[in-house]
Write a protein that holds these residues in place. Structure first.
Motif, mmCIF file in Angstrom:
data_model
loop_
_atom_site.group_PDB
_atom_site.id
_atom_site.type_symbol
_atom_site.label_atom_id
_atom_site.label_comp_id
_atom_site.label_asym_id
_atom_site.label_seq_id
_atom_site.Cartn_x
_atom_site.Cartn_y
_atom_site.Cartn_z
ATOM 1 N N PHE A 1 47.655 37.058 39.734
ATOM 2 C CA PHE A 1 47.360 38.775 39.348
ATOM 3 C C PHE A 1 46.012 39.220 40.322
ATOM 4 O O PHE A 1 44.875 38.580 40.105
ATOM 5 C CB PHE A 1 47.269 38.872 38.039
ATOM 6 N N ASN A 2 45.936 40.199 40.763
ATOM 7 C CA ASN A 2 44.938 40.840 41.572
ATOM 8 C C ASN A 2 43.995 39.483 42.341
ATOM 9 O O ASN A 2 42.616 39.683 42.039
ATOM 10 C CB ASN A 2 43.893 41.264 40.382
ATOM 11 N N ASN A 3 44.714 38.859 42.921
ATOM 12 C CA ASN A 3 43.847 37.773 43.702
ATOM 13 C C ASN A 3 43.289 36.755 42.799
ATOM 14 O O ASN A 3 42.128 36.279 43.113
ATOM 15 C CB ASN A 3 43.098 38.249 44.562
ATOM 16 N N VAL A 4 43.500 36.680 41.525
ATOM 17 C CA VAL A 4 43.038 35.626 40.758
ATOM 18 C C VAL A 4 44.475 34.855 40.365
ATOM 19 O O VAL A 4 45.381 34.936 40.015
ATOM 20 C CB VAL A 4 42.601 36.265 39.427
ATOM 21 N N LYS A 5 43.892 33.372 40.487
ATOM 22 C CA LYS A 5 44.883 32.422 40.425
ATOM 23 C C LYS A 5 45.180 31.968 39.022
ATOM 24 O O LYS A 5 43.989 31.354 38.426
ATOM 25 C CB LYS A 5 44.936 31.331 41.290
ATOM 26 N N PHE A 6 46.183 31.827 38.386
ATOM 27 C CA PHE A 6 46.388 31.156 36.877
ATOM 28 C C PHE A 6 47.658 30.213 37.069
ATOM 29 O O PHE A 6 48.407 30.289 37.920
ATOM 30 C CB PHE A 6 46.908 32.084 36.000
ATOM 31 N N TYR A 7 47.370 28.958 36.075
ATOM 32 C CA TYR A 7 48.740 28.316 36.017
ATOM 33 C C TYR A 7 49.751 28.894 35.157
ATOM 34 O O TYR A 7 49.269 29.859 34.476
ATOM 35 C CB TYR A 7 48.211 27.084 35.136
ATOM 36 N N ASN A 8 50.967 28.752 35.483
ATOM 37 C CA ASN A 8 52.063 29.002 34.246
ATOM 38 C C ASN A 8 51.646 28.669 32.817
ATOM 39 O O ASN A 8 51.083 27.482 32.824
ATOM 40 C CB ASN A 8 53.213 28.167 34.885
ATOM 41 N N PRO A 9 51.435 29.413 32.011
ATOM 42 C CA PRO A 9 50.901 29.276 30.794
ATOM 43 C C PRO A 9 51.691 28.193 29.930
ATOM 44 O O PRO A 9 51.085 27.732 29.142
ATOM 45 C CB PRO A 9 50.873 30.485 30.058
ATOM 46 N N GLU A 10 52.904 27.820 30.447
ATOM 47 C CA GLU A 10 53.612 26.851 29.699
ATOM 48 C C GLU A 10 52.991 25.588 30.180
ATOM 49 O O GLU A 10 53.511 24.575 29.547
ATOM 50 C CB GLU A 10 55.192 26.876 29.884
#
Length: 228
Positions: free
Chosen positions: A27-36
């Motif tokens: 999102f908006n050039n910020v990386k996250f892991y799949n929350p699961e």
């Protein structure tokens, strides 16, 4: 190409760029892991985190931003900082000799619930049902019961993190975690990667990690945000 030193400064970012790309949510050039899989996010520009955090918060109630020194910007009308975990990163120098006296088992998917229950008993907060998918997990059993475990979490082509090192309270002080860390470390070295780990500052386990050959390298902080 980023060097190992570059990657270690932002391990979540580069894990999601490489080995764990399939788990990445951006999102908006910020990386996250799949929350699961893992509730972690990483960034390079704090100006991007406010909008990104609001978007990611639509998928999970709580999550961590992981950073060496930067403080993420957050929309305080929708999110609040529940806590900041002041952590540190450790990197293997030279693995010390450890005598393996226990049978160490490579755990498959059949044991995923047992791993989850043991980790949450000892160290609640980070581990998710699908965290098991991030890397190999090894365990020690006593009387048919999983009593100690150590796994692999963040990783790239250059490093792999040893994580979820826990032992059931009834089986501590028997050297189980020490043997599992050593075994896991050897497995990572076989892949020509650098073993690393993260822990809280002041954790008594740091002394054990140092005896095994790990060296403190830098701060690595976990910012836990939750919905208002």
């Amino acid at each position: 190409m980023p060097t190992l030193e570059d990657q270690l400064k932002n391990p979540v970012w580069y894990s999601l760029q490489e080995t764990h790309k399939k788990f990445a949510v951006t999102f908006n050039n910020v990386k996250f892991y799949n929350p699961e899989v893992c509730p972690f996010g990483a960034f390079y520009d704090t100006s991007t985190t406010k909008k990104a955090a609001n978007s990611y918060a639509q998928t999970t109630d709580k999550f961590f931003f992981v950073s060496e020194a930067e403080t993420p910007l957050i929309d305080d009308s929708t999110l609040f900082l529940e806590k900041k975990v002041e952590g540190c990163q450790m990197v293997l120098n030279t693995l010390a000799h450890v005598k393996i006296t226990e049978e160490i088992v490579l755990l498959d998917e059949i044991f995923s619930d047992e791993i989850y229950n043991l980790v949450w008993l000892v160290m609640p907060g980070y581990y998710r049902k699908r965290t098991f998918e991030m890397g190999k997990y090894f365990g020690i059993f006593k009387s048919g019961k999983l009593v100690s475990v150590a796994g692999q979490r963040m990783q790239t082509n250059l490093f792999t993190e040893v994580s979820a090192v826990v032992t059931h309270p009834s089986y501590t002080r028997q050297g189980l975690a020490k043997q599992l860390i050593a075994h896991n470390t050897k497995e990572i070295l076989k892949e020509n990667k650098t073993p690393i780990l993260h822990t809280n500052k002041g954790n008594p386990a740091i002394a054990l990690y140092q005896k095994l050959g790990y060296t403190l390298t830098r701060d690595m902080n976990w910012w836990l945000y939750a919905k208002k």
